[in-house]
Write an enzyme that holds these catalytic residues in place. Structure first.
Site, PDB file in Angstrom:
ATOM      1  N   GLY A   8       8.545 -63.321-105.001  1.00 33.00           N
ATOM      2  CA  GLY A   8       7.293 -63.930-104.534  1.00 33.00           C
ATOM      3  C   GLY A   8       6.267 -64.022-105.650  1.00 33.00           C
ATOM      4  CG  LEU A  10       5.940 -69.098-108.381  1.00 39.23           C
ATOM      5  CD1 LEU A  10       6.597 -70.439-108.068  1.00 39.23           C
ATOM      6  CD2 LEU A  10       5.423 -69.092-109.815  1.00 39.23           C
ATOM      7  N   GLY A  11       2.798 -66.292-105.890  1.00 36.98           N
ATOM      8  CA  GLY A  11       1.719 -66.147-104.924  1.00 36.98           C
ATOM      9  C   GLY A  11       0.439 -65.602-105.545  1.00 36.98           C
ATOM     10  CG  ASP A  34       7.795 -67.867-105.209  1.00 39.54           C
ATOM     11  OD1 ASP A  34       6.852 -67.048-105.168  1.00 39.54           O
ATOM     12  OD2 ASP A  34       7.992 -68.737-104.324  1.00 39.54           O
ATOM     13  CG  ASP A  53      15.659 -67.449 -99.543  1.00 41.91           C
ATOM     14  OD1 ASP A  53      15.041 -66.454 -99.118  1.00 41.91           O
ATOM     15  OD2 ASP A  53      16.028 -68.385 -98.801  1.00 41.91           O
ATOM     16  CE1 TYR A 142       1.533 -59.602 -94.062  1.00 42.56           C
ATOM     17  CE2 TYR A 142      -0.377 -58.369 -93.273  1.00 42.56           C
ATOM     18  CZ  TYR A 142       0.403 -58.836 -94.317  1.00 42.56           C
ATOM     19  OH  TYR A 142       0.065 -58.528 -95.612  1.00 42.56           O
ATOM     20  CE  LYS A 146       3.128 -56.754 -95.572  1.00 43.91           C
ATOM     21  NZ  LYS A 146       3.952 -56.955 -96.782  1.00 43.91           N
TER      22      LYS A 146
HETATM   23  N1  LIG Z   1      -3.181 -61.024-100.795  1.00 37.59           N
HETATM   24  C1  LIG Z   1      -3.611 -60.051-100.009  1.00 37.59           C
HETATM   25  O1  LIG Z   1      -4.820 -59.983 -99.683  1.00 37.59           O
HETATM   26  C2  LIG Z   1      -2.646 -58.992 -99.527  1.00 37.59           C
HETATM   27  C3  LIG Z   1      -3.156 -57.872 -98.835  1.00 37.59           C
HETATM   28  C4  LIG Z   1      -2.269 -56.910 -98.364  1.00 37.59           C
HETATM   29  C5  LIG Z   1      -0.912 -57.034 -98.615  1.00 37.59           C
HETATM   30  N2  LIG Z   1      -0.440 -58.123 -99.287  1.00 37.59           N
HETATM   31  C6  LIG Z   1       1.010 -58.223 -99.482  1.00 37.59           C
HETATM   32  O2  LIG Z   1       1.309 -58.483-100.855  1.00 37.59           O
HETATM   33  C7  LIG Z   1       2.452 -59.334-100.954  1.00 37.59           C
HETATM   34  C8  LIG Z   1       2.130 -60.564-101.788  1.00 37.59           C
HETATM   35  O3  LIG Z   1       0.991 -61.202-101.221  1.00 37.59           O
HETATM   36  P1  LIG Z   1       0.386 -62.547-101.830  1.00 37.59           P
HETATM   37  O4  LIG Z   1      -1.036 -62.574-101.409  1.00 37.59           O
HETATM   38  O5  LIG Z   1       0.728 -62.727-103.238  1.00 37.59           O
HETATM   39  O6  LIG Z   1       1.172 -63.603-100.912  1.00 37.59           O
HETATM   40  P2  LIG Z   1       1.296 -65.189-101.132  1.00 37.59           P
HETATM   41  O7  LIG Z   1       1.492 -65.799 -99.782  1.00 37.59           O
HETATM   42  O8  LIG Z   1       0.197 -65.693-101.990  1.00 37.59           O
HETATM   43  O9  LIG Z   1       2.653 -65.300-101.967  1.00 37.59           O
HETATM   44  C9  LIG Z   1       3.891 -64.995-101.409  1.00 37.59           C
HETATM   45  C10 LIG Z   1       4.967 -65.692-102.231  1.00 37.59           C
HETATM   46  O10 LIG Z   1       6.226 -65.406-101.612  1.00 37.59           O
HETATM   47  C11 LIG Z   1       7.023 -66.562-101.717  1.00 37.59           C
HETATM   48  N3  LIG Z   1       8.068 -66.528-100.703  1.00 37.59           N
HETATM   49  C12 LIG Z   1       7.980 -66.834 -99.390  1.00 37.59           C
HETATM   50  N4  LIG Z   1       9.184 -66.708 -98.785  1.00 37.59           N
HETATM   51  C13 LIG Z   1      10.044 -66.288 -99.748  1.00 37.59           C
HETATM   52  C14 LIG Z   1      11.428 -65.987 -99.744  1.00 37.59           C
HETATM   53  N5  LIG Z   1      12.184 -66.107 -98.653  1.00 37.59           N
HETATM   54  N6  LIG Z   1      11.988 -65.576-100.920  1.00 37.59           N
HETATM   55  C15 LIG Z   1      11.260 -65.478-102.051  1.00 37.59           C
HETATM   56  N7  LIG Z   1       9.936 -65.786-102.114  1.00 37.59           N
HETATM   57  C16 LIG Z   1       9.345 -66.180-100.960  1.00 37.59           C
HETATM   58  C17 LIG Z   1       6.053 -67.732-101.531  1.00 37.59           C
HETATM   59  O11 LIG Z   1       6.585 -68.929-102.099  1.00 37.59           O
HETATM   60  C18 LIG Z   1       4.815 -67.212-102.264  1.00 37.59           C
HETATM   61  O12 LIG Z   1       4.775 -67.686-103.607  1.00 37.59           O
HETATM   62  C19 LIG Z   1       2.873 -59.642 -99.498  1.00 37.59           C
HETATM   63  O13 LIG Z   1       3.872 -58.736 -99.111  1.00 37.59           O
HETATM   64  C20 LIG Z   1       1.614 -59.375 -98.712  1.00 37.59           C
HETATM   65  O14 LIG Z   1       1.904 -59.013 -97.377  1.00 37.59           O
HETATM   66  C21 LIG Z   1      -1.273 -59.107 -99.744  1.00 37.59           C
END
Ligand SMILES: NC(=O)c1ccc[n+]([C@@H]2O[C@H](COP(=O)([O-])OP(=O)(O)OC[C@H]3O[C@@H](n4cnc5c(N)ncnc54)[C@H](O)[C@@H]3O)[C@@H](O)[C@H]2O)c1
Length: 321
Positions: A8, A10-11, A34, A53, A142, A146
């Site tokens: 993941g 690219l998130g 990603d 994936d 969600y 978690k």
């Molecule tokens: N951003 C926040 O505020 C926050 C807060 C608490 C927890 N988190 C956790 O941190 C982690 C990352 O969060 P984020 O904000 O970067 O999320 P995001 O949604 O910005 O990025 C998630 C990435 O996962 C990729 N993805 C989706 N399905 C996939 C799959 N099957 N295989 C591989 N990649 C896949 C997407 O393409 C995306 O680039 C998550 O587990 C999220 O629950 C985030």
């Protein structure tokens, strides 16, 4: 130096975690992956990059074997609002993905980082000073994934001796990549709209208090936890961490001290408001301070000044292109 794999990547978090890991451990030692398939030029810009994936176990096995991976930062997931819109997909990505990561870690002896969330708590959790160990009965898919993920990390640590480590992250505020469909996205949007338009319509009520953290503190926390002395870690599921407990009105006021004409109105989205109302208002993160020295640097004022300065130069650079 074992190779690090980030899922993941690219998130919102991965866009900043990967460069930080590469700065500390060397670019070739950090493999970004990603679900998104990038054009060759895009993949080259963040190489080494692979499409992966996490719901496909053989893809994970192949990547870990090929790159001789020793640590996995497993970021791939659907966030709270996106998950509520597609609960079945959220279960598949969030649960099968983590299970596959833990299984490959069991096979190859990898260390695993798992990002849990304040979403792992629910309406029956004490909302103020939320303890490290407390009631966890979330009402969102969600949150269900978690909590189950935290338990699975605990299980793999105690049953198979896997070095699992995790954080219950609050809402993260950042300027590099857009947030991915979470309940705290409003906080990021508020900064963008302040710089671009001077006004913002917020989807949570003005007095909705939630924990937040600036991305540089979150990145440092993840890397510090993964580097911490294993013997000091009492919790293998996830540590509470927070940097500020704030409302939309308080963030708006902090921005207005820099952008005096900034105004916010409120059009509450009932789905995301219900999610926010089921989450803690402020976490007790003393276990993280005690066990591995967690110490965030940014409070609301420091974050606001930095965020606005960075966003202004980012948007100015985009305009001049
Ligand atoms: N951003 C926040 O505020 C926050 C807060 C608490 C927890 N988190 C956790 O941190 C982690 C990352 O969060 P984020 O904000 O970067 O999320 P995001 O949604 O910005 O990025 C998630 C990435 O996962 C990729 N993805 C989706 N399905 C996939 C799959 N099957 N295989 C591989 N990649 C896949 C997407 O393409 C995306 O680039 C998550 O587990 C999220 O629950 C985030």
């Amino acid at each position: 130096m074992p190779t690090i794999l980030v899922t993941g990547a690219l998130g919102q978090i991965g866009s900043e975690l990967v460069p930080a890991l590469r700065a500390r451990y060397g670019a070739d030692n950090v493999i970004a992956t990603d679900l998104k398939v990038l054009p060759p030029s895009g993949a080259a810009a963040i190489a080494p990059y692979d499409h992966l994936d996490c719901t496909e176990p053989h893809q994970l096995h192949e990547a870990v074997r090929r790159y001789e991976v020793g640590a996995i930062y497993h970021l791939a997931a659907l966030l709270s609002a996106a998950a509520e819109a597609a609960p079945q997909l959220a279960w598949s990505v969030n649960m099968s993905g983590l299970y596959n990561v833990l299984e490959v870690a069991r096979g190859y002896g990898c260390q695993v980082f798992f990002p849990s969330s304040i979403g792992a708590f629910g309406p029956t959790t004490p909302r103020d000073g939320t303890p490290q160990v407390t009631v966890q009965r979330p009402t969102t898919i969600y949150g269900v994934t978690k909590v189950a993920g935290e338990l699975l990390c605990d299980y793999y640590a105690s049953r198979f001796g896997i070095d699992t480590r995790g954080l219950r992250l609050p809402g993260l505020i950042s300027y590099v990549a857009a947030p991915g469909g979470g309940t705290t996205d409003y906080a990021v949007e508020m900064f963008y709209h302040a710089v671009r338009y001077g006004r913002y319509t917020c989807f949570l009520g003005a007095e909705t208090r939630l924990d937040m953290m600036y991305m540089p503190d979150a990145i440092a926390a993840m890397m510090d936890l993964m580097a911490a002395d294993s013997g000091r870690l009492r919790y293998r599921n996830a540590y509470n961490v927070t940097a500020m407990s704030v409302t939309p009105a308080e963030i708006a006021a902090a921005i207005a001290r820099h952008v005096p004409s900034f105004t916010v109105d409120y059009e509450v989205d009932p789905v995301r408001q219900a999610i926010a109302d089921s989450w803690p208002r402020s976490l007790d993160d003393s276990a993280a301070h005690h066990d591995w020295g967690f110490a965030p640097r940014y409070d609301l004022e420091a974050m606001t000044a930095d965020m606005l300065a960075r966003l202004r130069s980012k948007l100015a650079a985009a305009r001049s292109r």
